[in-house]
Every structure is written in C-alpha cells, then in structure tokens.
Scaffold this motif. Structure first.
Motif, mmCIF file in Angstrom:
data_model
loop_
_atom_site.group_PDB
_atom_site.id
_atom_site.type_symbol
_atom_site.label_atom_id
_atom_site.label_comp_id
_atom_site.label_asym_id
_atom_site.label_seq_id
_atom_site.Cartn_x
_atom_site.Cartn_y
_atom_site.Cartn_z
ATOM 1 N N GLN A 1 -14.985 43.339 6.722
ATOM 2 C CA GLN A 1 -14.719 44.778 6.737
ATOM 3 C C GLN A 1 -13.766 44.852 7.823
ATOM 4 N N VAL A 2 -13.630 44.132 8.881
ATOM 5 C CA VAL A 2 -12.628 44.430 9.656
ATOM 6 C C VAL A 2 -11.088 43.847 9.293
ATOM 7 N N GLN A 3 -11.345 42.700 8.423
ATOM 8 C CA GLN A 3 -10.072 41.986 7.783
ATOM 9 C C GLN A 3 -9.688 43.204 6.813
ATOM 10 N N THR A 4 -10.579 43.587 6.018
ATOM 11 C CA THR A 4 -10.096 44.674 4.882
ATOM 12 C C THR A 4 -9.302 45.827 5.485
ATOM 13 N N LEU A 5 -9.974 46.442 6.643
ATOM 14 C CA LEU A 5 -9.274 47.470 7.286
ATOM 15 C C LEU A 5 -7.979 47.072 7.961
ATOM 16 N N ALA A 6 -7.824 46.020 8.330
ATOM 17 C CA ALA A 6 -6.772 45.348 8.898
ATOM 18 C C ALA A 6 -5.475 45.311 7.996
ATOM 19 N N GLN A 7 -5.960 44.863 6.688
ATOM 20 C CA GLN A 7 -5.160 44.708 5.637
ATOM 21 C C GLN A 7 -4.625 45.984 5.145
ATOM 22 N N ALA A 8 -5.367 47.185 5.000
ATOM 23 C CA ALA A 8 -5.278 48.536 4.597
ATOM 24 C C ALA A 8 -4.394 49.090 5.825
ATOM 25 N N THR A 9 -4.395 48.773 6.850
ATOM 26 C CA THR A 9 -3.528 49.606 8.048
ATOM 27 C C THR A 9 -2.162 48.821 7.818
ATOM 28 N N THR A 10 -1.946 47.802 7.681
ATOM 29 C CA THR A 10 -0.839 47.146 7.369
ATOM 30 C C THR A 10 -0.118 47.447 6.332
#
Length: 168
Positions: free
Chosen positions: A112-121
C-alpha cells in the motif's frame, strides 16, 4: 608393612596425610577388606572422641542394597505426557501464527505504501509548472514561518499587530 598401613589410616582419619599418600592409601584400601574394616573402626573411634553420633553399617551393606535393587521388577509402562509439553506446544503454535499474521500485514502495508508513493509521484508529475512553482513557494513560506499566508487566513492579524506595549 601392615603396621605402617594402619598408622597411615590413622593419619588419614585425623586429616594429617598429604594428598598423594591419601590417594595411594585409598586405592590400597579399596582392594583389601582388612584395611576397610580397620578404616571403619578408626573412623568410629574418631567420631566417638569428637562427640559426634555415628551409625555403623555392615561391611556388606552396599552389596545387600545392590542385590535388593537387582531383585526389584522393572516396569516398562508408558508415561503420561505432562501438561507442560502441551503448554509448550500450544505456545509455539500461537507464536508461529502471530508471526505469520504480522508478516502478512506488513507485506500488505508495504504494498500500500508503494502504491501511495507511486500515486503521489504520478500526481506531482501531472501538475503544471505553475502549480509546482506555487507548491515550492508554499514550502518556502512554511520553512520561513509565514504560515498565515500559506493557510489562506487573510482575516487574521499577525502576532506583531496583536502585541502592544503599554506604559504607565
């Protein structure tokens, strides 16, 4: 030779014989029943002189005990498993399950953290250059303690205007 052995036994009982001679004497006593009997008599006399209570056992006492133990039957029955073994096993299973659950949720949170980081990027990349400049400007103002403008609180007076000095 026998008188010399008896004298060494007396010294042994009185604790006046040095260690190497004591070891040698005890080895010879082990194989000679006459010396064993004399040692026992000397030990009883020493205890009587010191006022200690003493119990006299037969010379073949150890052999009688050994024979009695040999004549007793041996029972080859299964022992009941103790509750401690069950407790240990259940504790190990519970710890394993807890570790598995924690590992599972840690992996899920990592995803989930990786998905959130990708969405922020992705969101940052989709912003226009003007919006990026505005975001950088807001970060600059926050870093330099101009939070009133960043939070869009235009109607609030600054701290410098609220403070006043009154003289008497």
């Amino acid at each position: 030779m026998q008188a010399q052995q008896f004298e060494k036994l007396s010294l042994l009982v009185d604790d006046q014989l040095d260690k190497p001679q004591s070891v040698q004497l005890l080895k010879s006593v082990r194989h000679d029943p006459a010396l064993q009997a004399k040692l026992q008599r000397y030990a009883l006399i020493s205890q009587a002189l010191k006022g200690e209570q003493a119990a006299v056992a037969d010379l073949d006492f150890a052999d009688k005990v050994k024979q009695q133990l040999k004549s007793e039957p041996v029972y080859l029955m299964q022992r009941k498993k103790s509750d401690d073994q069950f407790k240990k096993t259940s504790l190990a299973v519970a710890a394993s399950l807890l570790l598995a659950v924690v590992g599972f949720y840690a992996g899920k949170m990592h995803n989930q953290v990786q998905t959130l980081a990708q969405a922020t990027t992705t969101a940052a990349a989709e912003q226009s250059p003007a919006e990026q400049m505005n975001a950088q400007f807001k970060e600059y103002l926050q870093a330099h303690d101009n939070v009133w403008y960043v939070n869009n609180n235009a109607g609030v007076k600054s701290y410098a205007r609220l403070a006043s000095y009154q003289s008497r």
